[in-house]
Design a protein around this motif. Structure first.
Motif, mmCIF file in Angstrom:
data_model
loop_
_atom_site.group_PDB
_atom_site.id
_atom_site.type_symbol
_atom_site.label_atom_id
_atom_site.label_comp_id
_atom_site.label_asym_id
_atom_site.label_seq_id
_atom_site.Cartn_x
_atom_site.Cartn_y
_atom_site.Cartn_z
ATOM 1 N N TRP A 86 0.839 -1.217 0.000
ATOM 2 C CA TRP A 86 0.000 0.000 0.000
ATOM 3 C C TRP A 86 0.862 1.250 0.000
ATOM 4 C CZ3 TRP A 86 -0.210 3.561 4.085
ATOM 5 C CH2 TRP A 86 -1.154 4.598 3.943
ATOM 6 N N LEU A 87 1.931 1.252 0.825
ATOM 7 C CA LEU A 87 2.798 2.417 0.948
ATOM 8 C C LEU A 87 3.481 2.750 -0.376
ATOM 9 C CD1 LEU A 87 3.795 4.446 3.064
ATOM 10 C CD2 LEU A 87 5.740 2.936 3.472
ATOM 11 N N ASN A 88 3.770 1.735 -1.166
ATOM 12 C CA ASN A 88 4.421 1.948 -2.454
ATOM 13 C C ASN A 88 3.465 2.414 -3.547
ATOM 14 O OD1 ASN A 88 7.030 1.307 -1.631
ATOM 15 N ND2 ASN A 88 6.668 -0.884 -1.863
ATOM 16 N N SER A 89 2.171 2.397 -3.258
ATOM 17 C CA SER A 89 1.190 2.855 -4.241
ATOM 18 C C SER A 89 1.019 4.370 -4.158
ATOM 19 C CB SER A 89 -0.159 2.162 -4.007
ATOM 20 O OG SER A 89 -0.725 2.585 -2.779
ATOM 21 N N SER A 90 0.468 4.962 -5.208
ATOM 22 C CA SER A 90 0.237 6.415 -5.208
ATOM 23 C C SER A 90 -0.740 6.810 -4.109
ATOM 24 C CB SER A 90 -0.291 6.847 -6.583
ATOM 25 O OG SER A 90 -1.487 6.147 -6.912
ATOM 26 N N GLU A 91 -1.750 5.983 -3.875
ATOM 27 C CA GLU A 91 -2.727 6.265 -2.818
ATOM 28 C C GLU A 91 -2.061 6.240 -1.451
ATOM 29 O OE1 GLU A 91 -6.842 4.353 -0.930
ATOM 30 O OE2 GLU A 91 -5.784 3.368 -2.588
ATOM 31 N N GLY A 92 -1.190 5.247 -1.250
ATOM 32 C CA GLY A 92 -0.506 5.133 0.036
ATOM 33 C C GLY A 92 0.422 6.292 0.284
ATOM 34 N N GLU A 93 1.159 6.689 -0.759
ATOM 35 C CA GLU A 93 2.092 7.813 -0.617
ATOM 36 C C GLU A 93 1.348 9.101 -0.295
ATOM 37 O OE1 GLU A 93 5.551 10.119 -3.214
ATOM 38 O OE2 GLU A 93 4.521 8.331 -3.988
ATOM 39 N N SER A 94 0.224 9.324 -0.965
ATOM 40 C CA SER A 94 -0.571 10.532 -0.746
ATOM 41 C C SER A 94 -1.124 10.563 0.674
ATOM 42 C CB SER A 94 -1.694 10.595 -1.771
ATOM 43 O OG SER A 94 -2.551 11.693 -1.497
ATOM 44 N N THR A 95 -1.680 9.437 1.107
ATOM 45 C CA THR A 95 -2.248 9.348 2.452
ATOM 46 C C THR A 95 -1.175 9.528 3.508
ATOM 47 O OG1 THR A 95 -3.934 7.815 1.647
ATOM 48 C CG2 THR A 95 -3.590 7.887 4.019
ATOM 49 N N TYR A 96 -0.009 8.929 3.274
ATOM 50 C CA TYR A 96 1.077 9.019 4.243
ATOM 51 C C TYR A 96 1.581 10.462 4.371
ATOM 52 C CZ TYR A 96 5.336 7.820 6.770
ATOM 53 O OH TYR A 96 6.319 7.726 7.707
ATOM 54 N N ASN A 97 1.726 11.157 3.225
ATOM 55 C CA ASN A 97 2.165 12.550 3.266
ATOM 56 C C ASN A 97 1.145 13.428 3.979
ATOM 57 O OD1 ASN A 97 4.516 11.992 1.900
ATOM 58 N ND2 ASN A 97 3.670 12.455 -0.128
ATOM 59 N N ALA A 98 -0.145 13.117 3.784
ATOM 60 C CA ALA A 98 -1.190 13.898 4.455
ATOM 61 C C ALA A 98 -1.109 13.720 5.966
ATOM 62 C CB ALA A 98 -2.566 13.470 3.933
ATOM 63 N N ILE A 99 -0.814 12.512 6.391
ATOM 64 C CA ILE A 99 -0.686 12.244 7.824
ATOM 65 C C ILE A 99 0.493 13.024 8.412
ATOM 66 C CG2 ILE A 99 -0.156 10.459 9.525
ATOM 67 C CD1 ILE A 99 -1.685 8.492 7.810
ATOM 68 N N ILE A 100 1.591 13.076 7.628
ATOM 69 C CA ILE A 100 2.765 13.834 8.075
ATOM 70 C C ILE A 100 2.417 15.322 8.220
ATOM 71 C CG2 ILE A 100 5.089 14.567 7.416
ATOM 72 C CD1 ILE A 100 5.427 11.877 6.037
ATOM 73 N N GLU A 101 1.704 15.858 7.224
ATOM 74 C CA GLU A 101 1.305 17.269 7.283
ATOM 75 C C GLU A 101 0.436 17.528 8.496
ATOM 76 O OE1 GLU A 101 2.323 19.671 5.492
ATOM 77 O OE2 GLU A 101 3.302 18.684 3.778
ATOM 78 N N ASP A 102 -0.476 16.605 8.782
ATOM 79 C CA ASP A 102 -1.361 16.770 9.936
ATOM 80 C C ASP A 102 -0.568 16.803 11.229
ATOM 81 O OD1 ASP A 102 -3.531 16.868 8.301
ATOM 82 O OD2 ASP A 102 -4.098 14.752 8.574
ATOM 83 N N ILE A 103 0.451 15.976 11.299
ATOM 84 C CA ILE A 103 1.255 15.933 12.522
ATOM 85 C C ILE A 103 1.981 17.260 12.728
ATOM 86 C CG2 ILE A 103 3.258 14.835 13.612
ATOM 87 C CD1 ILE A 103 2.398 12.241 12.293
ATOM 88 N N TRP A 104 2.540 17.785 11.635
ATOM 89 C CA TRP A 104 3.277 19.049 11.732
ATOM 90 C C TRP A 104 2.348 20.244 12.003
ATOM 91 C CZ3 TRP A 104 8.252 20.399 12.162
ATOM 92 C CH2 TRP A 104 9.211 19.387 11.998
ATOM 93 N N SER A 105 1.154 20.192 11.469
ATOM 94 C CA SER A 105 0.229 21.318 11.660
ATOM 95 C C SER A 105 -0.513 21.237 12.984
ATOM 96 C CB SER A 105 -0.767 21.377 10.504
ATOM 97 O OG SER A 105 -1.549 20.207 10.491
ATOM 98 N N ASP A 106 -0.401 20.100 13.640
ATOM 99 C CA ASP A 106 -1.087 19.914 14.933
ATOM 100 C C ASP A 106 -0.425 20.797 15.987
ATOM 101 O OD1 ASP A 106 -2.373 19.127 17.195
ATOM 102 O OD2 ASP A 106 -2.252 16.974 16.740
ATOM 103 N N GLU A 107 -1.201 21.618 16.624
ATOM 104 C CA GLU A 107 -0.635 22.531 17.605
ATOM 105 C C GLU A 107 -0.107 21.828 18.839
ATOM 106 O OE1 GLU A 107 -3.405 26.461 16.667
ATOM 107 O OE2 GLU A 107 -3.476 25.447 18.619
ATOM 108 N N SER A 108 -0.460 20.639 19.032
ATOM 109 C CA SER A 108 -0.021 19.914 20.235
ATOM 110 C C SER A 108 1.433 19.527 20.162
ATOM 111 C CB SER A 108 -0.871 18.667 20.448
ATOM 112 O OG SER A 108 -0.670 17.790 19.356
ATOM 113 N N GLY A 109 2.080 19.539 18.975
ATOM 114 C CA GLY A 109 3.486 19.164 18.919
ATOM 115 C C GLY A 109 3.918 18.856 17.509
ATOM 116 N N THR A 110 5.144 18.387 17.367
ATOM 117 C CA THR A 110 5.692 18.017 16.081
ATOM 118 C C THR A 110 6.634 16.870 16.255
ATOM 119 O OG1 THR A 110 6.815 18.872 14.149
ATOM 120 C CG2 THR A 110 7.657 19.605 16.255
ATOM 121 N N VAL A 111 7.167 16.385 15.141
ATOM 122 C CA VAL A 111 8.009 15.204 15.187
ATOM 123 C C VAL A 111 9.465 15.607 15.151
ATOM 124 C CG1 VAL A 111 8.594 13.055 14.049
ATOM 125 C CG2 VAL A 111 6.244 13.859 14.086
#
Length: 344
Positions: A27-52
């Motif tokens: 799944w991660l190697n698919s375009s859908e997986g890559e898109s979803t994974y990047n969105a999750i990363i963006e959410d983590i960084w934009s979350d005011e509670s913290g970052t990675v």
């Protein structure tokens, strides 16, 4: 199938099965997986509670989950150089590093998975060897084709025993009489066991007579060459076509001599033939040949005579007894499967 942040955490925590991990990587190697994974990363960084903070963990051997990598956003704000531009660069850097990290972890996981498969030894499953028996009752003969293509003409009241891996293990036990026509296989010699006598051949044909109660075992060679060995003393003889080996159980010796093959093999053609054979042994042969039982009545015992004679193929028992009665002098009566003899 879509995966959530929780699923990704479970992957890094090693909580997925091998199949689930494989599906995740696909799944991660698919375009859908890559898109979803990047969105999750963006959410983590934009979350005011913290970052990675992946850089602080760069030298850590264990793979922590995302939830373990979240630090306070206020801590980052206290940094003099923290700004939106740096945050944007950090996000891109994080995404790039994370993608590389995922690729490295994926390759390592697959490598370790394959290595594990290679190192795990398959359990040795012992196959139970089955014993096969072929038997001919009195009054019957049978042609048997063995698994390796060799054939055996089995005389009356005889038995063959061999294992179901016969092609690789060409060892067979004979009780009674049989004519063997052996397929040549130099890697797997053909061996016939009769009591403590073994007859070994490659590609050849031979006859063995070894009935229980018979004082001698006779191995007669028609074609090729065989080796006959006594397992008691490892004494062995090799014979050529037209020769036979006789084994005396009483004396425990092997003896080689020439034979008349036409006489030895006459039973295969339905020809009954005797050559100076004791009468009590003739009775045993007649019982096997015709599938009957003999019974002697009166005070007289079976005389110690030796008889000779040849009868046409498939001769009637009554004709055989009639001829024998002239020289030995007895009366006979056939009642179905029972033959009564009374000596005069």
């Amino acid at each position: 199938m879509n995966y959530s942040k929780k699923d990704i955490d479970r992957y890094f925590e090693g909580k997925l099965s091998k199949k689930e991990a494989k599906d995740f990587l696909n799944w991660l190697n698919s375009s859908e997986g890559e898109s979803t994974y990047n969105a999750i990363i963006e959410d983590i960084w934009s979350d005011e509670s913290g970052t990675v903070d992946i850089l602080s963990e760069a030298n850590t051997p264990q793979i922590p989950s995302y939830s373990q990598k979240i630090v306070s956003l206020d801590t980052l704000k206290r940094s003099e150089n923290f700004n939106a531009k740096k945050k944007s660069r950090s996000i891109k850097l994080w995404v790039s590093v994370a993608a590389s990290f995922i690729l490295l972890i994926s390759v390592s996981y697959i490598f370790n998975l394959n290595t594990t498969f290679q190192q795990v030894e398959e359990p040795i499953v012992s196959k139970e060897v089955k014993t096969i028996e072929k038997f001919t009752p009195k009054g019957n003969k049978k042609i048997i084709t063995l698994p390796d293509g060799s054939t055996v003409v089995l005389n009356a009241e005889s038995k063959l025993t061999y294992s179901d891996d016969f092609v690789q293990n060409r060892i067979i036990t004979l009780e009674g009489e049989g004519f063997f026509d052996v397929v040549r296989d130099e890697d797997h010699p053909f061996q016939v066991i009769t009591g403590n006598i073994s007859t070994t051949a490659l590609g050849t044909s031979f006859n063995i007579k070894a009935y229980e109660g018979n004082p001698d075992i006779q191995v007669s060679l028609a074609t090729g060459k065989v080796r006959v060995e006594n397992s008691f003393d490892q004494n062995l003889l090799e014979i050529q076509p037209g020769e036979a080996v006789y084994y005396s159980e009483e004396k425990n010796i092997l003896k080689k001599q020439e034979v008349d093959l036409s006489q030895v093999l006459s039973w295969k053609e339905g020809v009954l033939q005797f050559e100076k054979v004791p009468f009590n042994q003739i009775i045993e042969d007649l019982e096997r040949w015709y599938g009957v039982d003999f019974r002697v009545i009166g005070d007289e015992k079976i005389p110690d005579y030796k008889c000779s004679g040849t009868f046409k193929p498939h001769e009637y028992l009554s004709n055989v007894l009639e001829v024998l009665s002239y020289s030995i002098e007895f009366d006979y009566k056939i009642n179905g499967k029972e033959v009564i003899l009374e000596f005069k």
